[in-house]
Motif scaffolding. Structure first.
Motif, short mmCIF file in Angstrom:
data_model
loop_
_atom_site.label_atom_id
_atom_site.label_comp_id
_atom_site.label_asym_id
_atom_site.label_seq_id
_atom_site.Cartn_x
_atom_site.Cartn_y
_atom_site.Cartn_z
N PHE A 252 85.16 39.34 34.66
CA PHE A 252 84.63 38.96 35.96
C PHE A 252 83.10 38.90 35.93
O PHE A 252 82.49 37.95 36.44
CB PHE A 252 85.11 39.96 37.02
N SER B 222 89.28 43.35 32.70
CA SER B 222 89.18 42.30 33.72
C SER B 222 87.82 42.33 34.40
O SER B 222 87.26 41.28 34.74
CB SER B 222 90.29 42.48 34.77
N GLN C 268 80.71 35.60 36.54
CA GLN C 268 79.62 35.62 37.51
C GLN C 268 78.28 35.27 36.86
O GLN C 268 77.49 34.51 37.42
CB GLN C 268 79.53 36.99 38.17
N MET D 271 86.95 44.23 42.05
CA MET D 271 85.80 44.18 41.14
C MET D 271 84.58 44.87 41.77
O MET D 271 83.85 45.60 41.10
CB MET D 271 85.46 42.74 40.77
N ASP E 89 92.01 35.66 45.38
CA ASP E 89 90.59 35.78 45.04
C ASP E 89 89.93 36.91 45.83
O ASP E 89 89.06 37.61 45.32
CB ASP E 89 89.87 34.46 45.33
#
Length: 208
Positions: free
Chosen positions: A58, A54, A62, A10, A3
């Motif tokens: 993400f 990705s 969020q 990210m 993670d």
């Protein structure tokens, strides 16, 4: 991939997009914003498109987590807060990031992977708004003849238009937000004398 690694990549992708935009973005640009090497990034992602797919996933996760609980005591208050969240810039990189996202949106007619992820954002936003409107009708706060789905479609379209205008012609989306708040108070909400109980929200906004 841990993670922590995902979060780092990210965040690095976000910073690199703000600096370079979509068209000029390279894997090296992302590596430069990360503590990971370009080789490490290529180990986890096939290339720029794979990484950006990705990244969009993400962002959606969020967004869904951040808006799962919206502050406010009434559905109208929560709808106001949610649209504030959509249309208010929260950092100094917002303009550059909106530009990069608009570039990605421009690719979606030719890129099914991007299109599917953008549909996810659209669907999540529309569903949040429709649920809030339905809650307002059930609570006797919004007019009973309001269609939650149609209202959500309208507000999502308005949101996308405001974001595009902000990028293309430098019209701050916050200006549109003023009219959105008026639309909620004057078009969706019942007049105070039509409700079961008093509501001071519209009066408070007028005083502000």
């Amino acid at each position: 991939m841990t993670d922590e690694t995902i979060a780092d990549l990210m965040d690095a992708t976000y910073r690199a997009l703000c600096k370079h935009g979509y068209a000029e973005l390279t894997m090296q640009d992302i590596a430069a914003e990360s503590d990971k090497s370009k080789g490490t990034i290529h180990y986890h992602f096939d290339g720029k498109q794979d990484l950006l797919e990705s990244f969009l996933e993400f962002l959606l996760t969020q967004f869904e987590e951040r808006t799962e609980t919206i502050p406010g005591e009434t559905p109208a208050e929560r709808l106001h807060e949610f649209l504030d969240e959509l249309l208010t810039a929260d950092d100094e990189d917002a303009v550059e990031f909106r530009t990069a996202i608009l570039e990605i949106k421009a690719q979606s007619p030719y890129n099914e992977a991007y299109r599917e992820r953008l549909r996810g954002f659209d669907r999540a936003t529309r569903d949040r708004i429709a649920d809030l409107v339905a809650e307002g009708i059930e609570a006797g706060e919004f007019r009973s003849d309001v269609d939650p789905e149609a209202t959500a479609d309208f507000l999502v379209t308005l949101f996308h238009g405001a974001q595009t205008r902000a990028t293309a012609v430098d019209r701050p989306p916050e200006r549109t937000l003023e009219y959105v708040h008026s639309y909620i108070d004057e078009t969706l909400c019942l007049a105070s004398d039509e409700r079961d109980g008093p509501s001071l929200e519209a009066d408070a906004r007028t005083e502000e």
